[in-house]
Motif scaffolding. Sequence first.
Motif, PDB file in Angstrom:
ATOM      1  N   ASN A  51      23.657  32.948  23.772  1.00 37.21           N
ATOM      2  CA  ASN A  51      22.786  32.592  22.653  1.00 37.21           C
ATOM      3  C   ASN A  51      21.319  32.500  23.055  1.00 37.21           C
ATOM      4  O   ASN A  51      20.540  31.747  22.454  1.00 37.21           O
ATOM      5  CB  ASN A  51      23.267  31.274  22.023  1.00 37.21           C
ATOM      6  CG  ASN A  51      24.706  31.369  21.555  1.00 37.21           C
ATOM      7  OD1 ASN A  51      25.039  32.156  20.673  1.00 37.21           O
ATOM      8  ND2 ASN A  51      25.586  30.585  22.171  1.00 37.21           N
ATOM      9  N   VAL A  52      20.943  33.278  24.081  1.00 36.65           N
ATOM     10  CA  VAL A  52      19.556  33.368  24.540  1.00 36.65           C
ATOM     11  C   VAL A  52      19.204  34.843  24.652  1.00 36.65           C
ATOM     12  O   VAL A  52      19.801  35.573  25.444  1.00 36.65           O
ATOM     13  CB  VAL A  52      19.357  32.685  25.906  1.00 36.65           C
ATOM     14  CG1 VAL A  52      17.930  32.904  26.407  1.00 36.65           C
ATOM     15  CG2 VAL A  52      19.672  31.201  25.820  1.00 36.65           C
ATOM     16  N   LEU A  53      18.251  35.293  23.859  1.00 35.15           N
ATOM     17  CA  LEU A  53      17.830  36.692  23.865  1.00 35.15           C
ATOM     18  C   LEU A  53      16.565  36.831  24.704  1.00 35.15           C
ATOM     19  O   LEU A  53      15.516  36.294  24.339  1.00 35.15           O
ATOM     20  CB  LEU A  53      17.586  37.171  22.433  1.00 35.15           C
ATOM     21  CG  LEU A  53      17.121  38.625  22.274  1.00 35.15           C
ATOM     22  CD1 LEU A  53      18.185  39.593  22.743  1.00 35.15           C
ATOM     23  CD2 LEU A  53      16.759  38.894  20.813  1.00 35.15           C
ATOM     24  N   GLN A  54      16.674  37.531  25.831  1.00 38.91           N
ATOM     25  CA  GLN A  54      15.541  37.693  26.722  1.00 38.91           C
ATOM     26  C   GLN A  54      15.588  39.079  27.354  1.00 38.91           C
ATOM     27  O   GLN A  54      16.601  39.454  27.955  1.00 38.91           O
ATOM     28  CB  GLN A  54      15.559  36.624  27.818  1.00 38.91           C
ATOM     29  CG  GLN A  54      14.369  36.652  28.742  1.00 38.91           C
ATOM     30  CD  GLN A  54      13.084  36.195  28.066  1.00 38.91           C
ATOM     31  OE1 GLN A  54      13.109  35.296  27.228  1.00 38.91           O
ATOM     32  NE2 GLN A  54      11.975  36.826  28.414  1.00 38.91           N
ATOM     33  N   TRP A  55      14.526  39.822  27.214  1.00 37.04           N
ATOM     34  CA  TRP A  55      14.433  41.146  27.827  1.00 37.04           C
ATOM     35  C   TRP A  55      13.675  41.029  29.146  1.00 37.04           C
ATOM     36  O   TRP A  55      12.488  40.687  29.154  1.00 37.04           O
ATOM     37  CB  TRP A  55      13.717  42.110  26.883  1.00 37.04           C
ATOM     38  CG  TRP A  55      13.650  43.532  27.381  1.00 37.04           C
ATOM     39  CD1 TRP A  55      14.482  44.141  28.276  1.00 37.04           C
ATOM     40  CD2 TRP A  55      12.707  44.521  26.968  1.00 37.04           C
ATOM     41  NE1 TRP A  55      14.133  45.454  28.455  1.00 37.04           N
ATOM     42  CE2 TRP A  55      13.034  45.720  27.673  1.00 37.04           C
ATOM     43  CE3 TRP A  55      11.635  44.534  26.092  1.00 37.04           C
ATOM     44  CZ2 TRP A  55      12.307  46.906  27.509  1.00 37.04           C
ATOM     45  CZ3 TRP A  55      10.916  45.710  25.931  1.00 37.04           C
ATOM     46  CH2 TRP A  55      11.253  46.879  26.627  1.00 37.04           C
ATOM     47  N   HIS A  56      14.333  41.316  30.244  1.00 40.47           N
ATOM     48  CA  HIS A  56      13.738  41.193  31.564  1.00 40.47           C
ATOM     49  C   HIS A  56      13.131  42.541  31.988  1.00 40.47           C
ATOM     50  O   HIS A  56      13.491  43.108  33.029  1.00 40.47           O
ATOM     51  CB  HIS A  56      14.783  40.711  32.563  1.00 40.47           C
ATOM     52  CG  HIS A  56      15.377  39.392  32.189  1.00 40.47           C
ATOM     53  ND1 HIS A  56      14.682  38.211  32.322  1.00 40.47           N
ATOM     54  CD2 HIS A  56      16.582  39.074  31.645  1.00 40.47           C
ATOM     55  CE1 HIS A  56      15.439  37.212  31.897  1.00 40.47           C
ATOM     56  NE2 HIS A  56      16.589  37.701  31.477  1.00 40.47           N
ATOM     57  N   LYS A  57      12.220  43.009  31.169  1.00 44.86           N
ATOM     58  CA  LYS A  57      11.598  44.310  31.393  1.00 44.86           C
ATOM     59  C   LYS A  57      10.853  44.361  32.723  1.00 44.86           C
ATOM     60  O   LYS A  57      10.690  45.439  33.323  1.00 44.86           O
ATOM     61  CB  LYS A  57      10.640  44.620  30.244  1.00 44.86           C
ATOM     62  CG  LYS A  57      10.029  46.006  30.289  1.00 44.86           C
ATOM     63  CD  LYS A  57       9.102  46.240  29.107  1.00 44.86           C
ATOM     64  CE  LYS A  57       8.502  47.634  29.136  1.00 44.86           C
ATOM     65  NZ  LYS A  57       7.585  47.872  27.982  1.00 44.86           N
ATOM     66  N   ASP A  58      10.402  43.201  33.210  1.00 40.23           N
ATOM     67  CA  ASP A  58       9.659  43.166  34.465  1.00 40.23           C
ATOM     68  C   ASP A  58      10.497  43.603  35.659  1.00 40.23           C
ATOM     69  O   ASP A  58       9.950  43.929  36.722  1.00 40.23           O
ATOM     70  CB  ASP A  58       9.127  41.756  34.720  1.00 40.23           C
ATOM     71  CG  ASP A  58      10.242  40.721  34.734  1.00 40.23           C
ATOM     72  OD1 ASP A  58      10.935  40.591  33.704  1.00 40.23           O
ATOM     73  OD2 ASP A  58      10.423  40.054  35.763  1.00 40.23           O
TER      74      ASP A  58
END
Length: 309
Positions: A51-58
């Motif tokens: 339930n945590v939306l995070q894009w780790h694009k780095d």
Amino acid sequence: MKQYLIPHEGRFFKANLHAHSTFSDGRLTPAQMKGLYQTGGYSVIAFTDHNVLQWHKDLDAPNFLALCGYEVDVCETAPDGYSRCCHLCAISRDPEHAVLIPRPTAYSPAAINATIRALREADFIVHYNHPSWSAEEPENYLQYEGLTAFEIYNHGSEVASGDGDDRAHYAALLNHGKRLFCIATDDNHNAGGESDAMGGFTMIKAPVLAYDAIIKALDAGDYYCSTGPEIHDLYLEDGRLCLDCSPVRRIALQCKGIGSAAGRCAEEDCLTHFEWEIPADAAERFGFLRFVLTDSQGRRAFTNPYYPT
């Protein structure tokens, strides 16, 4: 002339499509997870924290891609104490504009289906996770609609409680007309170090390691999944269904209904090719055809279903 069921062109990229980091209940940071999985030859991780939306694009690099997603869940505890859950992994097709969709309002097929619809409308691919661990029965999951793929093997569940093998549930879904691809994942939390990591993986065939290319392959089912054996090619040629693979002990061509359509078994890992002439009435007799490969260590690989016409 060959008709490839997994594209011949491009490269296979090893992926873990279900993973938890310190952004929810995992023990490793996303960067630590990237480092660990790269030692196992992985190129793709879908970070699917609860339930945590995070894009780790780095974390993206020429040899690594982070997919944006999250795991949504809803649980129910009956008066007798019996608990069950539905867990879904959502992977965004458009991470720049991804938004978190709230959890289902209740543990019911209607509420779960409403969440699946909302996820799809928000441009997510939706995978269905570990029904054995979740204590879900066919009476529940056979009502779910709009799913793209099913978690046929979950390494974290297998390590923790011995119930990560969901082949029977996948067969039930296919036999009831649900057209789902199959994936193998880790669902790793790394509470015990590396014990729940790098045990189940999905090999995605794409022209390049780029977000759009990997998403397109996931949508098309251009992959196989495995706990060990490798599949090199899957194709049709002159009315035959053909498979090339790493050495295995058993190759089974499974279908709808009782038993297998065909298969071969040896005393050791020596089978690397299989071909089978598809009968004219295959669609009526077998419904679908999919390979399950097993090596002498009991590790398996699975192809997505092929539907003869």
